[in-house]
Design a protein around this motif. Structure first.
Motif, PDB file in Angstrom:
ATOM      1  N   MET A   1     -10.297  -8.392   3.308  1.00 15.02           N
ATOM      2  CA  MET A   1     -10.052  -6.987   2.967  1.00 15.02           C
ATOM      3  C   MET A   1      -9.970  -6.136   4.230  1.00 15.02           C
ATOM      4  N   PHE A   2     -10.803  -6.440   5.217  1.00 13.68           N
ATOM      5  CA  PHE A   2     -10.777  -5.661   6.460  1.00 13.68           C
ATOM      6  C   PHE A   2      -9.478  -5.881   7.221  1.00 13.68           C
TER       7      PHE A   2
ATOM      8  N   GLY B   1      -8.661   1.343 -10.566  1.00 15.94           N
ATOM      9  CA  GLY B   1      -7.402   0.886 -11.144  1.00 15.94           C
ATOM     10  C   GLY B   1      -7.028  -0.524 -10.746  1.00 15.94           C
ATOM     11  N   GLY B   2      -8.025  -1.414 -10.620  1.00 12.94           N
ATOM     12  CA  GLY B   2      -7.731  -2.793 -10.243  1.00 12.94           C
ATOM     13  C   GLY B   2      -7.496  -2.996  -8.766  1.00 12.94           C
ATOM     14  N   ILE B   3      -7.698  -1.957  -7.952  1.00 18.36           N
ATOM     15  CA  ILE B   3      -7.515  -2.045  -6.505  1.00 18.36           C
ATOM     16  C   ILE B   3      -8.878  -1.937  -5.841  1.00 18.36           C
ATOM     17  N   LEU B   4      -9.164  -2.862  -4.917  1.00 16.57           N
ATOM     18  CA  LEU B   4     -10.425  -2.869  -4.177  1.00 16.57           C
ATOM     19  C   LEU B   4     -10.204  -2.346  -2.759  1.00 16.57           C
ATOM     20  N   GLU B   5     -11.212  -1.658  -2.249  1.00 11.44           N
ATOM     21  CA  GLU B   5     -11.187  -1.244  -0.849  1.00 11.44           C
ATOM     22  C   GLU B   5     -12.616  -1.144  -0.347  1.00 11.44           C
TER      23      GLU B   5
ATOM     24  N   VAL C   1     -20.665  -1.634  -1.338  1.00 12.53           N
ATOM     25  CA  VAL C   1     -19.978  -2.292  -0.220  1.00 12.53           C
ATOM     26  C   VAL C   1     -18.471  -2.145  -0.383  1.00 12.53           C
ATOM     27  N   VAL C   2     -17.984  -2.279  -1.618  1.00 13.43           N
ATOM     28  CA  VAL C   2     -16.576  -2.056  -1.924  1.00 13.43           C
ATOM     29  C   VAL C   2     -16.483  -1.073  -3.076  1.00 13.43           C
TER      30      VAL C   2
END
Length: 398
Positions: A24-25, A62-66, A57-58
């Motif tokens: 992710m990073f 809408g189904g999107i992780l960040e 942490v995250v």
């Protein structure tokens, strides 16, 4: 919002989900990381992702992780990949030093005075690191803006804002220098701390380096702004001429014909194309063509026709497979055989069969190499012997 119970739980969680967090990073600027992509990195155990979301942490929308901003900033700061220039840190640290100096001077308890002194030393170190990082980030952002920003107006505005940040960094460096050299002289006299003196000396060197870099950055910004100004004027004129041309009024509203008439560049001249090939009938029937052919033929009359020489066939000897064998010295085998004996190492190597001719000097070298490779397994005694003029220590196995 749930938080981690202790640092151990935090470290264990980051280690367990290191694949997901690292992915992710690395993709934080290129793509929106989907929940479906993340499941594969947690062995399709959705509860592990829920745990990260609960601990902030995250974040999921809408189904999107960040990654959460706090962890994202932490990773960028530690890995030194943060492009944002946060100058408030320096200002806050300067203010914190001034406050703790006042506390130090008013305090009579030695333990509490040492606590204030330790904070001051830590903050001075932090100021040097932050100032260098801000200077490096400023130079990188300036180059990225000039090279990658396509809009000339935005490019100019961004460079002007970065120049403002350069001025702020310069002012903060001046404030830090005044704090070190002119203000709080009483504190430095009372502190009498060698570590503090070393930290301040290193900080002065860092501030001087940053000041020199800021001078170069200022020159770079001025050069970039001048280039943008020149390109902007050229594009503005070009767009205006294109507008007049598209509306068929360029000749009526400008003196373009007069200006071009004064130009004598080759690019404005009509290109004339001359035929190169002569017809066969012309070469046969025209006397002038025949005379030209004879004149040209004279130049080639004295030239020798060089025939390429054919090389001899390759001998079958060169096509045969040949194998060269070389006996290599196996130090592991020497060590194993020596351990099984009660002899000393030098005498053992002197009588060792290497399956090839090894002279005395080479055996001395092998003796030294075995000691170097397996020093932990050998015992070097304080007993010396001499053979062929070479003095050596007695070495046995432990």
């Amino acid at each position: 919002m749930n938080t981690f119970n202790d640092i151990k739980e935090l470290v264990v969680t980051l280690d367990r989900e290191s694949k997901l967090i690292a992915e992710m990073f690395s993709k934080r600027k290129s793509i929106d990381y989907r929940l479906s992509d993340a499941l594969e990195l947690v062995d399709y155990n959705e509860s592990r992702i829920d745990f990260l979301i609960e601990r902030s942490v995250v974040r999921e929308h809408g189904g999107i992780l960040e990654l959460d901003d706090l962890f994202l900033e932490f990773f960028e700061q530690v890995l030194d990949v943060n492009e944002e220039i946060n100058l408030s840190y320096i200002n806050e640290n300067i203010r914190g030093i001034e406050e703790n100096i006042a506390y130090f001077l008013n305090e009579n308890n030695d333990n509490r005075r040492y606590g204030y002194l330790r904070f001051i030393k830590k903050t001075f170190r932090k100021i040097g690191v932050i100032t260098i990082k801000c200077t490096i980030d400023l130079r990188r952002n300036i180059e990225n803006t000039f090279k990658n920003e396509s809009n000339y107006k935005n490019k100019r505005l961004k460079l002007e804002h970065l120049d403002d940040k350069r001025t702020v960094i310069k002012n903060l460096i001046n404030q830090t220098s005044v704090l070190i050299d002119e203000k709080e002289v009483t504190f430095y006299n009372r502190a009498m701390d060698e570590e503090l003196d070393r930290i301040i000396t290193e900080l002065k060197y860092q501030l001087v380096e940053c000041s020199h870099n800021l001078i170069e950055i200022e020159k770079q910004i001025i050069d970039y702004l001048n280039q943008i100004k020149i390109h902007g004027k050229f594009l503005e004129k070009l767009r205006k001429l294109k507008y007049l041309k598209d509306h068929f009024v360029i000749e009526a509203e400008t003196d373009i014909k007069k200006v071009l008439g004064k130009k004598s560049q080759v690019v404005f001249e009509t290109r004339s194309v001359e035929p190169i090939k002569l017809s066969i009938d012309y070469l046969r029937n025209n006397e002038r063509a025949f005379e030209a052919i004879k004149r040209i033929a004279k130049n080639y009359r004295g030239r020798k026709l060089i025939k390429p020489e054919l090389a001899d066939s390759i001998s079958n000897e060169y096509l045969e497979n040949t194998i060269e064998e070389e006996v290599m010295i196996n130090y592991e085998e020497i060590r194993n055989r020596f351990v099984a004996t009660s002899d000393d190492l030098f005498n053992f190597i002197l009588n060792y069969d290497f399956l090839k001719e090894v002279d005395f000097n080479e055996r001395v070298t092998i003796f030294c190499q075995v000691i170097s490779l397996y020093e932990q397994e050998l015992e070097i005694k304080n007993d010396f012997k001499t053979i062929n003029g070479v003095e050596y220590a007695t070495v046995v196995t432990k």
